[in-house]
Structures are given as C-alpha cells and as structure tokens.
Scaffold this motif. Sequence first.
Motif, PDB file in Angstrom:
ATOM      1  N   LEU A 116       0.538  -1.410  -0.131  1.00  0.00           N
ATOM      2  CA  LEU A 116      -0.193  -0.030  -0.198  1.00  0.00           C
ATOM      3  C   LEU A 116       1.089   1.045   0.137  1.00  0.00           C
ATOM      4  CD1 LEU A 116      -2.305  -0.960   3.201  1.00  0.00           C
ATOM      5  CD2 LEU A 116      -2.646  -1.355   0.148  1.00  0.00           C
ATOM      6  N   THR A 117       0.701   2.131  -0.072  1.00  0.00           N
ATOM      7  CA  THR A 117       0.362   3.587  -0.289  1.00  0.00           C
ATOM      8  C   THR A 117       0.837   4.349   1.313  1.00  0.00           C
ATOM      9  OG1 THR A 117      -1.056   4.700  -0.528  1.00  0.00           O
ATOM     10  CG2 THR A 117       0.346   4.162  -2.295  1.00  0.00           C
ATOM     11  N   PRO A 118       1.627   4.692   1.915  1.00  0.00           N
ATOM     12  CA  PRO A 118       1.256   5.243   2.697  1.00  0.00           C
ATOM     13  C   PRO A 118      -0.009   5.390   3.350  1.00  0.00           C
ATOM     14  CG  PRO A 118       3.296   5.768   2.653  1.00  0.00           C
ATOM     15  CD  PRO A 118       2.874   5.560   0.864  1.00  0.00           C
ATOM     16  N   GLU A 119      -0.396   6.714   2.640  1.00  0.00           N
ATOM     17  CA  GLU A 119      -2.155   6.908   2.914  1.00  0.00           C
ATOM     18  C   GLU A 119      -2.945   5.878   2.588  1.00  0.00           C
ATOM     19  OE1 GLU A 119      -2.304  10.574   0.553  1.00  0.00           O
ATOM     20  OE2 GLU A 119      -1.830  11.573   2.147  1.00  0.00           O
ATOM     21  N   GLU A 120      -3.034   4.598   1.966  1.00  0.00           N
ATOM     22  CA  GLU A 120      -3.166   4.191   2.210  1.00  0.00           C
ATOM     23  C   GLU A 120      -4.241   2.938   2.869  1.00  0.00           C
ATOM     24  OE1 GLU A 120      -4.067   3.456  -2.669  1.00  0.00           O
ATOM     25  OE2 GLU A 120      -3.140   1.792  -1.412  1.00  0.00           O
ATOM     26  N   PHE A 130      -8.694  -0.001  14.023  1.00  0.00           N
ATOM     27  CA  PHE A 130      -9.005   1.208  15.290  1.00  0.00           C
ATOM     28  C   PHE A 130     -10.391   1.891  15.634  1.00  0.00           C
ATOM     29  CE2 PHE A 130      -4.293   0.951  14.696  1.00  0.00           C
ATOM     30  CZ  PHE A 130      -3.984   0.312  15.785  1.00  0.00           C
ATOM     31  N   ASP A 131     -10.662   1.452  14.282  1.00  0.00           N
ATOM     32  CA  ASP A 131     -12.263   2.229  14.533  1.00  0.00           C
ATOM     33  C   ASP A 131     -12.294   3.400  14.350  1.00  0.00           C
ATOM     34  OD1 ASP A 131     -13.233  -0.893  14.635  1.00  0.00           O
ATOM     35  OD2 ASP A 131     -13.203  -1.166  16.380  1.00  0.00           O
ATOM     36  N   VAL A 132     -11.445   3.774  13.671  1.00  0.00           N
ATOM     37  CA  VAL A 132     -12.131   5.769  13.491  1.00  0.00           C
ATOM     38  C   VAL A 132     -13.149   5.754  11.677  1.00  0.00           C
ATOM     39  CG1 VAL A 132     -10.875   7.531  12.978  1.00  0.00           C
ATOM     40  CG2 VAL A 132     -10.220   5.138  14.183  1.00  0.00           C
ATOM     41  N   GLU A 133     -13.144   6.296  12.889  1.00  0.00           N
ATOM     42  CA  GLU A 133     -15.298   6.478  11.845  1.00  0.00           C
ATOM     43  C   GLU A 133     -14.234   8.182  10.438  1.00  0.00           C
ATOM     44  OE1 GLU A 133     -17.396   6.159  11.624  1.00  0.00           O
ATOM     45  OE2 GLU A 133     -17.821   4.876  13.806  1.00  0.00           O
ATOM     46  N   TYR A 134     -14.880   7.764   8.791  1.00  0.00           N
ATOM     47  CA  TYR A 134     -14.509   8.358   8.507  1.00  0.00           C
ATOM     48  C   TYR A 134     -14.233   9.826   8.303  1.00  0.00           C
ATOM     49  CZ  TYR A 134     -14.685   4.395   5.336  1.00  0.00           C
ATOM     50  OH  TYR A 134     -14.233   2.976   4.646  1.00  0.00           O
ATOM     51  N   VAL A 135     -15.123  10.274   8.592  1.00  0.00           N
ATOM     52  CA  VAL A 135     -15.542  12.205   9.202  1.00  0.00           C
ATOM     53  C   VAL A 135     -13.596  12.244  10.268  1.00  0.00           C
ATOM     54  CG1 VAL A 135     -16.356  11.922  11.669  1.00  0.00           C
ATOM     55  CG2 VAL A 135     -16.014  13.792  10.658  1.00  0.00           C
ATOM     56  N   ALA A 136     -13.267  11.371  11.282  1.00  0.00           N
ATOM     57  CA  ALA A 136     -12.031  11.716  11.813  1.00  0.00           C
ATOM     58  C   ALA A 136     -10.889  11.580  11.017  1.00  0.00           C
ATOM     59  CB  ALA A 136     -11.696  11.462  12.968  1.00  0.00           C
ATOM     60  N   ILE A 137     -10.823  10.037  10.267  1.00  0.00           N
ATOM     61  CA  ILE A 137     -10.111   9.856   9.196  1.00  0.00           C
ATOM     62  C   ILE A 137      -9.410  10.978   8.359  1.00  0.00           C
ATOM     63  CG2 ILE A 137      -8.749   8.522   7.478  1.00  0.00           C
ATOM     64  CD1 ILE A 137     -10.585   6.109   8.739  1.00  0.00           C
ATOM     65  N   SER A 138     -10.761  11.993   7.938  1.00  0.00           N
ATOM     66  CA  SER A 138     -10.849  12.806   7.350  1.00  0.00           C
ATOM     67  C   SER A 138      -9.649  13.835   7.392  1.00  0.00           C
ATOM     68  CB  SER A 138     -12.354  13.430   6.567  1.00  0.00           C
ATOM     69  OG  SER A 138     -12.012  14.290   5.493  1.00  0.00           O
ATOM     70  N   ASP A 139     -10.122  14.261   8.922  1.00  0.00           N
ATOM     71  CA  ASP A 139      -9.464  15.339   9.243  1.00  0.00           C
ATOM     72  C   ASP A 139      -7.668  15.231   9.490  1.00  0.00           C
ATOM     73  OD1 ASP A 139     -11.603  17.411   9.694  1.00  0.00           O
ATOM     74  OD2 ASP A 139     -12.202  16.697  11.714  1.00  0.00           O
ATOM     75  N   MET A 140      -7.826  13.842   9.519  1.00  0.00           N
ATOM     76  CA  MET A 140      -6.408  12.991  10.520  1.00  0.00           C
ATOM     77  C   MET A 140      -5.556  13.577   8.889  1.00  0.00           C
ATOM     78  SD  MET A 140      -7.028  10.762  12.914  1.00  0.00           S
ATOM     79  CE  MET A 140      -7.655  10.462  13.354  1.00  0.00           C
ATOM     80  N   THR A 144     -11.363  13.809   1.534  1.00  0.00           N
ATOM     81  CA  THR A 144     -12.314  14.172   2.232  1.00  0.00           C
ATOM     82  C   THR A 144     -12.615  12.995   2.079  1.00  0.00           C
ATOM     83  OG1 THR A 144     -12.945  13.841  -0.390  1.00  0.00           O
ATOM     84  CG2 THR A 144     -13.044  16.222  -0.155  1.00  0.00           C
ATOM     85  N   GLN A 145     -14.046  12.976   2.976  1.00  0.00           N
ATOM     86  CA  GLN A 145     -14.097  11.312   3.493  1.00  0.00           C
ATOM     87  C   GLN A 145     -14.520  11.041   2.422  1.00  0.00           C
ATOM     88  OE1 GLN A 145     -17.842  11.013   6.107  1.00  0.00           O
ATOM     89  NE2 GLN A 145     -17.598  13.716   6.532  1.00  0.00           N
ATOM     90  N   SER A 146     -15.162  11.319   1.373  1.00  0.00           N
ATOM     91  CA  SER A 146     -15.176  10.245  -0.014  1.00  0.00           C
ATOM     92  C   SER A 146     -13.860   9.859  -0.773  1.00  0.00           C
ATOM     93  CB  SER A 146     -15.769  10.849  -1.154  1.00  0.00           C
ATOM     94  OG  SER A 146     -15.880  10.701  -1.998  1.00  0.00           O
ATOM     95  N   ALA A 147     -13.047  10.888  -0.513  1.00  0.00           N
ATOM     96  CA  ALA A 147     -11.302  10.333  -0.699  1.00  0.00           C
ATOM     97  C   ALA A 147     -11.280   8.855   0.461  1.00  0.00           C
ATOM     98  CB  ALA A 147     -10.234  12.057  -1.176  1.00  0.00           C
ATOM     99  N   CYS A 148     -11.025   9.174   1.254  1.00  0.00           N
ATOM    100  CA  CYS A 148     -10.863   8.494   2.339  1.00  0.00           C
ATOM    101  C   CYS A 148     -11.634   7.277   2.197  1.00  0.00           C
ATOM    102  CB  CYS A 148     -11.067   8.663   4.193  1.00  0.00           C
ATOM    103  SG  CYS A 148     -10.236  10.306   3.985  1.00  0.00           S
ATOM    104  N   ARG A 149     -12.879   6.949   2.453  1.00  0.00           N
ATOM    105  CA  ARG A 149     -14.017   5.487   1.249  1.00  0.00           C
ATOM    106  C   ARG A 149     -12.830   5.226   0.438  1.00  0.00           C
ATOM    107  NH1 ARG A 149     -18.354   5.111   3.810  1.00  0.00           N
ATOM    108  NH2 ARG A 149     -19.416   7.259   5.142  1.00  0.00           N
TER     109      ARG A 149
END
Length: 293
Positions: A116-120, A130-140, A144-149
């Motif tokens: 995987l790439t580092p971001e993937e 770690f069960d982090v929601e997409y909204v939090a992953i988006s901030d981290m 966007t949440q869509s991109a994180c999905r």
Amino acid sequence: MQNNSLNEFNLHRGRLYGIAYRMLSSKADAEDVLQEAYIRWHATDVAQILNAQAWLVTVTTRLSIDRLRLLQRERETYSGPWLPEPLVWSEPVTPEWAAELASDVSMAFLLLLERLTPEERAALLLHDIFDVEYVAISDMLGKTQSACRQLVHRARERVSLPRARFKVDHELHRNVLERFVQAANSGNLADLRALMASDALLMADGGGKVVSVNRILYGADRIARLYHVAARQFGSACRYQFAMINGIPGLLRYVEDGLDATISIDTNGQQLTAIYTVRHPDKLQNVARALLS
C-alpha cells in the motif's frame, strides 16, 4: 505541568504505538515516531486541545506517513527479502498493551501492508483496525471523506490474501511448533518434509549483514532440506525457545547461546504453510533488549 503532560500522553501510548508499529513494521521507527509526537505534544498548550487522543493519533499518523515514505525508498534497495522487525515478548504484556496488539500484527499481514501507499495504509489501519470513523480520518489525512473511503476500498483490494488464511488457536499452533522443533533438532528429512505444506514458503531476512537465504524458498522439499542441512551443521549448538512473536506463538533460535533468529510460522493446524525468519543483526539486537526488559 510537565508530569501532567507526560501522564496524559502515557494514557494513549499503547494506541499510538499500535498505530506507529503497524504503519512502519519497525519497533525502532515506531519508538522514534512516538518520541517526536511527545515532543510536539509537550510543546503545545494542551489546555486548548479538546480531544487529546484525536490530536495525538493525528500527529502520530502524519509522522508515520512521512517516515514510511523514507522507509519505502530504503526497502526498494534492500539486500534479499525484507521482513518486519519482530515484536517479541516472552511474558504476557499489560492488559492495555494487549488490547492494542490484539488485532492482526502478524508477519503475513504486515507484509501485505507493504503493497500500500502510506496514505492507503494509514486509512485502512485507522478504519479497519482502530475503528476510527471516516469523518475523523478525513481530518487526520486532510482529505474528503469520499477520498478516504476510496483509500480504504483500494487498500482492502490490494491486501486480499493470495492464499487461504487459517485461524489456529494458540494451543494447536504451539503443538505444531513443538513438532517442528523436534524435527529441526533431529534433522530428519522425512519428518521435516511431512511437516511442510506442499506449497509452503520460507522468507529469511539477513539484510545483507549475515549469511541467509537471499530469495524466497517455495515447496516442502526445499525447505525441509534447508533445515536438514542446518541440523547437521549446528547440531547441539542450536536450540529453540518459545516466545510470542507478533501476537502468535513463535520461536527464538539460539546458536552457541547467542540469539540467531526469530522464527514466525503460519500453520493450518497440521502443517507449516509459511516460515518467516529474521536474522538481521540490528533487528535481533532490539529483540534481545526487549527480552531483557
């Protein structure tokens, strides 16, 4: 104030280490990332931080992504097969650390993450482990949440196992290891061959610093012959010790009382399906220190 800052950081240390180690597959690099995260935490006005865990996870994740980019370039020119730095303990870890290390940290899984790439890698671990929601992953990740999905979706596709995985309880796993130790000590070629699945593989990481198998070995016969020759070469100078390695029962191999290798084994409950042997001296030094602590 300094003690309060350190105490708050230590409350989340297990989770932060779990993220950094899975991101980097290196205990030493994970510890470096945590040290840098603490320096940034200590230099921050923590009274202004609403969610300490979220802040620390974000910093640790971003530092891990940057460090992984450097490590991936180094691993492209690595001498022979590369394996993650083993996470070894001979006694049970604390309940807090056990909880953070309960999900998959096996050699097989960490090797798959190397695709995987580092971001993937970050997105997959944060969401699926770690069960982090997409909204939090988006901030981290600053996406966007869509991109994180999409990152998580692509990562799941790329880490799908090419071979069947078997969930074997620790007692059965250890029984297979005991049979392997007996066969490896005796050097009996027939017993060794019978223990190996027909499509078994062996990877050995010497990092170009010690003599080691410099390519992946496939097949029961080739792997059995390797251990047959090793038994004839080392004889009684070689001994094995059981230990937990990356969350599952494994072996420490000693030659003339010096730690020579960690051996992680995948099994279907009856035969060995994969053997991951780490002989890189730098990685073994860290293992030896961990066993003494």
